[in-house]
Design a protein around this motif. Structure first.
Motif, mmCIF file in Angstrom:
data_model
loop_
_atom_site.group_PDB
_atom_site.id
_atom_site.type_symbol
_atom_site.label_atom_id
_atom_site.label_comp_id
_atom_site.label_asym_id
_atom_site.label_seq_id
_atom_site.Cartn_x
_atom_site.Cartn_y
_atom_site.Cartn_z
ATOM 1 N N LEU A 109 45.281 -7.177 72.270
ATOM 2 C CA LEU A 109 44.771 -5.939 72.837
ATOM 3 C C LEU A 109 45.968 -5.247 73.459
ATOM 4 O O LEU A 109 46.651 -5.829 74.294
ATOM 5 N N VAL A 110 46.217 -4.016 73.046
ATOM 6 C CA VAL A 110 47.351 -3.267 73.569
ATOM 7 C C VAL A 110 46.832 -2.039 74.296
ATOM 8 O O VAL A 110 46.153 -1.197 73.696
ATOM 9 N N GLY A 166 39.654 -7.987 84.657
ATOM 10 C CA GLY A 166 38.671 -8.961 85.085
ATOM 11 C C GLY A 166 38.327 -10.040 84.074
ATOM 12 O O GLY A 166 38.125 -11.193 84.438
ATOM 13 N N VAL A 167 38.265 -9.686 82.807
ATOM 14 C CA VAL A 167 37.895 -10.645 81.768
ATOM 15 C C VAL A 167 39.062 -11.614 81.534
ATOM 16 O O VAL A 167 40.224 -11.204 81.543
ATOM 17 N N ASN A 194 37.612 -10.586 71.966
ATOM 18 C CA ASN A 194 36.197 -10.603 71.575
ATOM 19 C C ASN A 194 35.385 -9.607 72.400
ATOM 20 O O ASN A 194 34.512 -8.917 71.869
ATOM 21 N N HIS A 195 35.662 -9.529 73.680
ATOM 22 C CA HIS A 195 34.945 -8.614 74.564
ATOM 23 C C HIS A 195 35.153 -7.160 74.122
ATOM 24 O O HIS A 195 34.200 -6.374 74.102
ATOM 25 N N ILE A 241 30.982 -4.623 67.469
ATOM 26 C CA ILE A 241 31.435 -5.422 66.325
ATOM 27 C C ILE A 241 31.407 -6.896 66.690
ATOM 28 O O ILE A 241 31.967 -7.308 67.707
ATOM 29 N N ASP A 242 30.767 -7.686 65.855
ATOM 30 C CA ASP A 242 30.774 -9.133 66.014
ATOM 31 C C ASP A 242 32.034 -9.657 65.332
ATOM 32 O O ASP A 242 32.202 -9.489 64.113
#
Length: 188
Positions: free
Chosen positions: A28-29, A161-162, A169-170, A177-178
């Motif tokens: 994730l960027v 936070g995650v 995935n979040h 999207i799964d």
């Protein structure tokens, strides 16, 4: 293509499984800047190998407390890996040093923000990275057209936070999207 030259600043890039560059696999960027001159962002879900803020602050001579010091340092990207960047909440601002990305998020790349963090005067939320991800003019647009990345609107919880191992995935689930249904065909 959106005519606003900064249309992706403040967005998150979500690496597709087909990402051909292993440095960006499942990344994730957070895009701090995007213009006709290129793009600059920070990977927000990968940790620097076994490096904590205590280690980093010790190398630059800033004493740090136990709570702050146990936080990880992140791998921000493959460019200038010896240079630090702090992605943080917009409640902290250093004149001539802080780049405000949007109403909630800013980025500072000077030692002042680290000293402020150690003195408990820093931003409420922060992610310290080494290095950054950079794209030449039109390079990112080409990677987006080749389906190397998806874009998503970030939020403070996703950025700060995650847990790092759940952020990718979040972000995908945030846009409906799964991850189990994504294929790895093609390259970016």
């Amino acid at each position: 293509m959106n005519s606003d030259a900064n249309y992706l600043s403040g967005k998150l890039l979500v690496a597709m499984p087909s990402m051909g560059d292993p440095r960006f696999a499942s990344s994730l960027v957070y895009l701090c800047a995007h213009s006709s001159d290129g793009a600059m962002g920070l990977i927000v879900n990968k940790r620097a190998e076994a490096l904590t803020l205590t280690d980093l602050f010790g190398k630059i001579g800033i004493p740090v407390g136990d709570v702050l010091g146990s936080q990880p340092v992140h791998y921000g990207g493959p460019v200038e890996m010896g240079r630090g960047f702090v992605l943080h909440s917009a409640d902290y601002h250093a004149s001539d040093a802080t780049m405000r990305v949007d109403d909630q998020t800013s980025m500072t790349a000077t030692i002042d923000v680290l000293q402020a963090m150690a003195d408990e005067r820093g931003p409420e939320k922060a992610l310290v990275t080494l290095g950054y991800a950079g794209w030449a003019p039109h390079q990112l647009e080409a990677e987006l057209q080749a389906n190397g990345w998806l874009t998503v609107d970030p939020d403070p919880e996703l950025l700060f936070g995650v847990a790092d191992d759940r952020k990718w995935n979040h972000a995908l689930k945030k846009i409906g999207i799964d991850p189990a249904f994504l294929t790895t065909g093609g390259t970016a």
